[in-house]
Write a protein that holds these residues in place. Structure first.
Motif, short mmCIF file in Angstrom:
data_model
loop_
_atom_site.label_atom_id
_atom_site.label_comp_id
_atom_site.label_asym_id
_atom_site.label_seq_id
_atom_site.Cartn_x
_atom_site.Cartn_y
_atom_site.Cartn_z
N GLN A 23 10.88 -11.51 6.15
CA GLN A 23 9.77 -10.56 6.25
C GLN A 23 8.50 -11.18 5.69
O GLN A 23 8.51 -11.77 4.60
CB GLN A 23 10.09 -9.27 5.48
CG GLN A 23 11.24 -8.47 6.09
CD GLN A 23 11.59 -7.27 5.24
OE1 GLN A 23 12.08 -7.42 4.12
NE2 GLN A 23 11.34 -6.08 5.75
N GLN A 39 2.90 -6.24 9.13
CA GLN A 39 4.21 -6.73 8.72
C GLN A 39 4.88 -7.39 9.93
O GLN A 39 4.91 -6.81 11.01
CB GLN A 39 5.08 -5.58 8.21
CG GLN A 39 4.51 -4.91 6.96
CD GLN A 39 5.29 -3.67 6.58
OE1 GLN A 39 5.97 -3.06 7.40
NE2 GLN A 39 5.19 -3.27 5.32
N LEU A 41 8.23 -10.16 11.35
CA LEU A 41 9.55 -10.71 11.06
C LEU A 41 9.56 -12.21 11.35
O LEU A 41 9.08 -12.66 12.39
CB LEU A 41 10.62 -10.02 11.91
CG LEU A 41 10.90 -8.55 11.58
CD1 LEU A 41 11.97 -8.00 12.52
CD2 LEU A 41 11.34 -8.38 10.13
#
Length: 205
Positions: A23, A39, A41
């Motif tokens: 993350q 945010q 991945l």
């Protein structure tokens, strides 16, 4: 001038080991002020894939916890500034980065480079590593099998950036992407060499 910084995190804290983290909290600033936050991945497994993803996202600064020597040199080879061995709550670390306060003791990983342990101590840090890699209990669960657990804890040598790459002038340069290897040339860092097979930056075996 706009810049992007990526903060490796887990459970709203800086992830204890970047090599296995998935993350990232990406902050874009313009003239010191935050203009965008997102945010993302980072699910790639190979180090070169992780580094290329950071390049693709135009990351100029990476803030993280522990990071292995091969990963550090690979990311740095693409011109990304790395601020490693950082610990703390994500929002507090982001704010400290904006204010140029990340080198303060309050944001140093417990036991790092002989500095004083942080307020949560090394036991809490160990639980974070185990939980992030799917082995801990009572930490809200992990994010899967946690491949490569503990790979960024300094290797076999002492100091912040120990490990096999600090082992002297001999050895072999190896491509982390395809596995092609060549004898190390004294005086020429492996990361400055390109793999003749796939063109990725080489690392020290």
């Amino acid at each position: 001038m706009k810049t992007k910084a990526a903060f490796s995190y887990w459970d709203q804290r800086i992830a204890p080991v970047f090599d296995t983290a998935q993350q990232l909290y990406v902050v874009e600033t313009d003239r010191g002020g935050i203009v965008d936050q997102t945010q993302v991945l980072l699910t790639e497994e190979l180090p070169v894939q992780k580094a290329l993803r950071l390049v693709e996202w135009n990351i100029s600064t990476l803030v993280c916890g522990a990071i292995s020597r091969p990963m550090y040199e690979l990311v740095a080879a693409y011109g990304i500034r790395i601020i490693p061995f950082v610990a703390g709550e994500l929002d507090e670390v982001v704010q400290a980065w904006q204010q140029n306060r990340l080198l303060q003791e309050a944001f140093a990983m417990p036991g790092c480079c002989g500095r004083r342990r942080g307020p949560r101590g090394s036991q809490h840090h160990t639980k974070e590593v185990n939980a992030m890699n799917g082995r801990g209990q009572g930490m809200g669960g992990g994010r899967g099998a946690g491949k490569g657990a503990g790979g960024g804890r300094g290797g076999r040598q002492g100091g912040r950036m120990g490990g096999p790459l600090a082992a002297g002038p001999g050895g072999t340069c190896i491509c982390p992407a395809c596995g092609f290897s060549v004898p190390h040339q004294v005086g020429t860092p492996c990361m400055q060499q390109k793999c003749p097979q796939c063109g990725a930056a080489m690392t020290r075996e």
